[in-house]
Design a protein around this motif. Sequence first.
Motif, PDB file in Angstrom:
ATOM      1  N   ASN A 129      13.817   0.903   8.794  1.00 18.16           N
ATOM      2  CA  ASN A 129      12.854   0.635   7.719  1.00 18.16           C
ATOM      3  C   ASN A 129      13.519   0.514   6.333  1.00 18.16           C
ATOM      4  N   ARG A 132      11.935  -0.896   3.043  1.00 17.13           N
ATOM      5  CA  ARG A 132      11.079  -0.126   2.124  1.00 17.13           C
ATOM      6  C   ARG A 132      11.804   0.278   0.838  1.00 17.13           C
ATOM      7  N   VAL A 196      11.003   3.667  -3.076  1.00 13.04           N
ATOM      8  CA  VAL A 196      10.456   3.188  -1.800  1.00 13.04           C
ATOM      9  C   VAL A 196       9.020   2.733  -2.011  1.00 13.04           C
ATOM     10  N   ASN A 197       8.588   1.787  -1.176  1.00 19.62           N
ATOM     11  CA  ASN A 197       7.300   1.141  -1.437  1.00 19.62           C
ATOM     12  C   ASN A 197       6.119   1.817  -0.755  1.00 19.62           C
ATOM     13  N   ASN A 198       6.386   2.923  -0.046  1.00 26.14           N
ATOM     14  CA  ASN A 198       5.300   3.676   0.581  1.00 26.14           C
ATOM     15  C   ASN A 198       5.892   4.961   1.188  1.00 26.14           C
ATOM     16  N   GLU A 201       4.459   6.201   4.650  1.00 25.05           N
ATOM     17  CA  GLU A 201       4.834   5.391   5.822  1.00 25.05           C
ATOM     18  C   GLU A 201       6.318   5.551   6.139  1.00 25.05           C
ATOM     19  N   LEU A 202       7.141   5.570   5.082  1.00 21.41           N
ATOM     20  CA  LEU A 202       8.593   5.748   5.285  1.00 21.41           C
ATOM     21  C   LEU A 202       8.861   6.989   6.137  1.00 21.41           C
ATOM     22  N   GLU A 302       3.278  -0.830  -1.743  1.00 20.59           N
ATOM     23  CA  GLU A 302       2.664  -1.776  -0.810  1.00 20.59           C
ATOM     24  C   GLU A 302       1.177  -1.968  -1.098  1.00 20.59           C
TER      25      GLU A 302
END
Length: 427
Positions: A129, A132, A196-198, A201-202, A302
């Motif tokens: 991932n 991200r 990080v964009n989330n 979720e990461l 996101e």
Amino acid sequence: MSKSISVIGAGSVGISSAIHLQQRGWDVTLIDRKGPARETSYGNAGIINEGSMVALNSPAMHKSLASYLKNDKPQLRYNLKHIARHLPWALQFLQNSKTRQSANTAQALHSLTSRSLAEHKAFMQRAGNSHRLSEVGWLRAYRTGKGFDEETFEAQQFERFNIGRQKLNANELRDLEPSLKHIYSAGFLFTGAASVNNPGELLKEYAQQFVSDGGTLVNAEIKSIDASESRIVCRTDGDAITSNKLLVAAGPWSDNILEMMDYSVTLCVERGYHAHYYLKNGASLGRSVYDVQKGFIMSPMEMGVRITTGVDLDHRDAPANHSQLNQVLPSIKEAVDLGERTDDPIWQGNRPTLPDSKPAIGKAPNHSNVWVAFGHQHIGLMTGPITGRIISEMISGEPCDVDVKPFEPSRYIRSTKRRKPVWAMSN
Ligand SMILES: Cc1cc2nc3c(=O)[nH]c(=O)nc-3n(C[C@H](O)[C@H](O)[C@H](O)COP(=O)(O)OP(=O)(O)OC[C@H]3O[C@@H](n4cnc5c(N)ncnc54)[C@H](O)[C@@H]3O)c2cc1C
């Protein structure tokens, strides 16, 4: 069961510890009542920055204490009754804002922040991932004046640890972040920072990788613990999870877990909030932006732009107080073309903070098989993986290249078990 361990708490710290323990051959059961990364680790600003080693209780706070008396700043709010009830925590927190103590804290935290990005990247590579992560720096923006003050304690620490940084004038700032309105006079870019964009979720993806690699993830609330020399039994409503070691990584609830084993912990939380907004005309930001003078952070995610607030010092379970968020909203509208709020609810998180702003990483004082890793205040997303490495090396009896003395848990964890009087011992 010869090398089994239960980890309570599947936030950034617990998930990361579970992975590192698994990589060292432990049979790991990761337990969380809500599932992976559903609490503090879910809603943070997503910033990974080597330069985040100066804690809130620094000389800057110490100097401006009088300005907080009106209790109207977006950067810091407090409930006086709550502070009075937790006076030992509050007094020690203030004591640790002095220059010498803060410099020690910065050194200890830098040993974590300086390793954070590399540790995350290793996890991302394994979990697939890496998309991200954006390595685009972290921006502080100033509305008035020349920007970052080089005379401050914080500036000295940046110099001391050689933190990559760049001063920007108004034009350079505009070029870097075209979606910002032209209200800023200067900027300060942490060039080595990433985001990080989330975060939720990461970390969920890290946890999924842990399960794919053979780890056990249990969705249950721990209600009581029997900890004897030979084994640990963690009890949920219906089940018992047995292992021969235990790691408490329950972030802001670690005090409750440790109480189950007769400990008291000097832990408070610095509450914070987020709300998600769209920008008008599909615009976005290139990186996280901290409006220093107005006290909010805007992070491109996101799901829209995540606005995060400063510190709300109150009990973890007190009703949410959105006053800081409401206070900064007009300032955000001055900064960007703010569109609608997304359907996501306003979120509250609890930064777990010990009085010296350093986490507790190590063995519980009265147990040979109970370990702790909590108290990561504002930097637990970034420092989760390096904490996981450190604690798993300690548990596995491996050498550790980080000085762990500053994180000694007995600083703030005390046994509440009454010692037997001498006359009773001979009976
Ligand atoms: C507004 C805000 C912005 C932030 N921004 C950043 C940032 O940009 N970068 C950064 O590095 N950090 C940031 N932080 C800080 C970071 O989010 C925290 O330090 C970190 O998430 C703490 O992780 P944790 O694993 O210790 O705790 P948590 O994520 O809270 O995990 C603890 C877990 O324990 C579980 N648990 C508790 N009790 C029990 C029980 N009895 N049984 C089973 N499970 C239990 C909970 O369900 C929870 O999942 C921010 C925090 C806030 C609030």
